[in-house]
Design an enzyme around this catalytic site. Structure first.
Site, mmCIF file in Angstrom:
data_model
loop_
_atom_site.group_PDB
_atom_site.id
_atom_site.type_symbol
_atom_site.label_atom_id
_atom_site.label_comp_id
_atom_site.label_asym_id
_atom_site.label_seq_id
_atom_site.Cartn_x
_atom_site.Cartn_y
_atom_site.Cartn_z
ATOM 1 N N LYS A 21 0.827 -1.215 0.000
ATOM 2 C CA LYS A 21 0.000 0.000 0.000
ATOM 3 C C LYS A 21 0.862 1.267 0.000
ATOM 4 C CE LYS A 21 -4.078 -2.045 2.102
ATOM 5 N NZ LYS A 21 -5.080 -2.004 3.176
ATOM 6 N N ARG A 44 9.170 -5.293 8.558
ATOM 7 C CA ARG A 44 9.687 -6.543 9.122
ATOM 8 C C ARG A 44 8.726 -7.066 10.192
ATOM 9 N NH1 ARG A 44 8.902 -5.374 13.679
ATOM 10 N NH2 ARG A 44 10.103 -4.215 15.203
ATOM 11 N N GLU A 138 3.162 -1.245 14.117
ATOM 12 C CA GLU A 138 3.812 0.024 14.447
ATOM 13 C C GLU A 138 4.431 0.638 13.194
ATOM 14 O OE1 GLU A 138 6.499 1.161 18.101
ATOM 15 O OE2 GLU A 138 7.807 0.634 16.423
ATOM 16 N N THR A 151 19.914 3.771 12.692
ATOM 17 C CA THR A 151 20.504 2.508 12.234
ATOM 18 C C THR A 151 21.858 2.281 12.899
ATOM 19 O OG1 THR A 151 19.412 2.883 10.123
ATOM 20 C CG2 THR A 151 21.118 1.213 10.131
ATOM 21 N N GLU A 153 22.969 3.729 15.707
ATOM 22 C CA GLU A 153 22.798 3.579 17.159
ATOM 23 C C GLU A 153 22.270 2.194 17.503
ATOM 24 O OE1 GLU A 153 20.795 4.406 21.130
ATOM 25 O OE2 GLU A 153 20.010 3.518 19.317
ATOM 26 N N HIS A 154 21.383 1.681 16.650
ATOM 27 C CA HIS A 154 20.814 0.354 16.874
ATOM 28 C C HIS A 154 21.920 -0.700 16.840
ATOM 29 C CE1 HIS A 154 18.250 -3.194 16.124
ATOM 30 N NE2 HIS A 154 17.326 -2.502 16.757
HETATM 31 P P1 0O2 Z 1 13.712 -3.334 17.023
HETATM 32 O O1 0O2 Z 1 14.984 -4.076 17.106
HETATM 33 O O2 0O2 Z 1 13.861 -1.973 16.429
HETATM 34 O O3 0O2 Z 1 12.635 -4.112 16.402
HETATM 35 P P2 0O2 Z 1 10.502 0.393 24.284
HETATM 36 O O4 0O2 Z 1 9.797 0.574 25.572
HETATM 37 O O5 0O2 Z 1 11.459 1.519 23.963
HETATM 38 O O6 0O2 Z 1 11.129 -0.955 24.111
HETATM 39 P P3 0O2 Z 1 7.908 0.668 23.020
HETATM 40 O O7 0O2 Z 1 7.289 1.277 24.208
HETATM 41 O O8 0O2 Z 1 7.338 -0.630 22.544
HETATM 42 O O9 0O2 Z 1 9.456 0.468 23.150
HETATM 43 O O10 0O2 Z 1 7.739 1.673 21.853
HETATM 44 P P4 0O2 Z 1 8.589 2.821 21.217
HETATM 45 O O11 0O2 Z 1 9.633 3.354 22.113
HETATM 46 O O12 0O2 Z 1 7.597 3.781 20.655
HETATM 47 O O13 0O2 Z 1 9.243 2.074 19.994
HETATM 48 C C1 0O2 Z 1 10.206 1.105 20.134
HETATM 49 C C2 0O2 Z 1 10.954 0.998 18.824
HETATM 50 O O14 0O2 Z 1 11.358 2.311 18.397
HETATM 51 C C3 0O2 Z 1 12.229 0.224 19.002
HETATM 52 O O15 0O2 Z 1 11.998 -1.122 18.773
HETATM 53 C C4 0O2 Z 1 13.133 0.831 17.949
HETATM 54 O O16 0O2 Z 1 12.836 0.325 16.668
HETATM 55 C C5 0O2 Z 1 12.723 2.279 17.989
HETATM 56 N N1 0O2 Z 1 13.484 3.006 19.011
HETATM 57 C C6 0O2 Z 1 13.006 3.538 20.153
HETATM 58 N N2 0O2 Z 1 13.985 4.157 20.845
HETATM 59 C C7 0O2 Z 1 15.121 4.010 20.116
HETATM 60 C C8 0O2 Z 1 16.477 4.452 20.297
HETATM 61 O O17 0O2 Z 1 16.850 5.083 21.284
HETATM 62 N N3 0O2 Z 1 17.352 4.103 19.316
HETATM 63 C C9 0O2 Z 1 16.985 3.391 18.213
HETATM 64 N N4 0O2 Z 1 17.921 3.110 17.315
HETATM 65 N N5 0O2 Z 1 15.716 2.959 18.025
HETATM 66 C C10 0O2 Z 1 14.799 3.273 18.955
HETATM 67 P P5 0O2 Z 1 12.804 -2.245 19.559
HETATM 68 O O18 0O2 Z 1 11.864 -3.041 20.366
HETATM 69 O O19 0O2 Z 1 13.973 -1.653 20.225
HETATM 70 O O20 0O2 Z 1 13.251 -3.265 18.506
#
Ligand code: 0O2
Ligand code: 0O2
Length: 210
Positions: A21, A44, A138, A151, A153-154
């Site tokens: 979409k 993903r 999300e 990317t 920082e991750h």
């Molecule tokens: P991945 O590996 O990206 O799939 P949280 O409490 O922070 O775990 P929540 O409340 O589920 O997360 O929601 P939020 O904070 O809105 O979104 C989480 C996702 O946002 C993360 O997924 C990351 O993809 C991104 N994100 C949030 N904070 C950061 C950050 O400081 N740095 C980076 N690089 N990405 C961030 P996950 O679960 O980490 O997993």
């Protein structure tokens, strides 16, 4: 033993459908004379090991994952300019094929790490053999500069298992500010950039039609 493959099928489907979409929207913009607010779209399903790690970290029992982990299905929309993010948000709010559950503005309210992005959690209906199933998806909407920072920082977070040394943390915060400045600069010259991009795209169209 939990059957993850079966459990994740609707999430996989939602990611595929939403990618199609949003890529469709991008293509329609590209074929029009308007600026394309979407640079690229990725998606993903969260890997099982990440689901288990996050569930442990946040004390979510496996029976609550569907409700309490809202990013099992994730779509990322990357734009050139910060203004494009607003265009996409407005556009998403008008859509009727899903419902917005929550919006998190990490652009005006950056995270402590320096992270910037706009998150929208959707309830998206997937047709399954057992009927319609509403699942959370999300959406992360961000600029190329925000994406570059996130990317990098991750991967550092992965390397240091979430415990990035203080020295690097500060450098990353500074880098996030630099990315923010870059976005501001680009916004200021965006009309010029857009005109240049339109000229290039018209030239390619002409060559392709010859
Ligand atoms: P991945 O590996 O990206 O799939 P949280 O409490 O922070 O775990 P929540 O409340 O589920 O997360 O929601 P939020 O904070 O809105 O979104 C989480 C996702 O946002 C993360 O997924 C990351 O993809 C991104 N994100 C949030 N904070 C950061 C950050 O400081 N740095 C980076 N690089 N990405 C961030 P996950 O679960 O980490 O997993
Ligand atoms: P097009 O013509 O760009 O649409 P997929 O299954 O291939 O649809 P997936 O697995 O969700 O995509 O994600 P992936 O492979 O990470 O990337 C999806 C699309 O985003 C690919 O284009 C990539 O070329 C593009 N992409 C990823 N990172 C970047 C980037 O940093 N810059 C740019 N410009 N594009 C990027 P498509 O869909 O194959 O083709």
């Amino acid at each position: 033993m939990y059957n993850w493959d079966t459990f994740l099928i609707p999430y996989k489907q939602a990611v595929e459908e939403l990618k199609i979409k949003f890529k469709g929207i991008r293509e329609q913009y590209q074929k029009s004379s308007m600026h394309t607010p979407i640079e690229f779209v990725t998606g993903r399903v969260k890997p099982v090991t990440s689901i288990i790690d996050k569930a442990k970290r946040k004390n979510i029992p496996l029976t609550r994952i569907e409700e309490d982990m809202q990013d099992l299905a994730g779509i990322r929309i990357v734009c050139q300019f910060v203004e494009d993010i607003n265009t996409i948000i407005e556009f998403i709010r008008l859509r009727t094929d899903f419902k917005i559950v929550e919006e998190r503005d990490y652009i005006n309210h950056k995270k402590e790490s320096g992270y910037r992005s706009y998150h929208i959690v959707l309830k998206y209906p997937v047709e399954t053999i057992a009927g319609k199933k509403q699942i959370y998806v999300e959406l992360q909407i961000r600029t190329l500069a925000m994406n570059f920072w996130a990317t990098i920082e991750h991967s550092l977070n992965y390397k240091y298992s979430g415990e990035i040394p203080e020295y690097f943390k500060q450098r990353l915060q500074r880098a996030a500010e630099a990315a923010f400045q870059l976005d501001e600069e680009m916004s200021q010259i965006r009309e010029e950039v857009r005109e240049a991009q339109q000229i290039i795209s018209k030239k390619y169209d002409r060559l392709n039609n010859e």
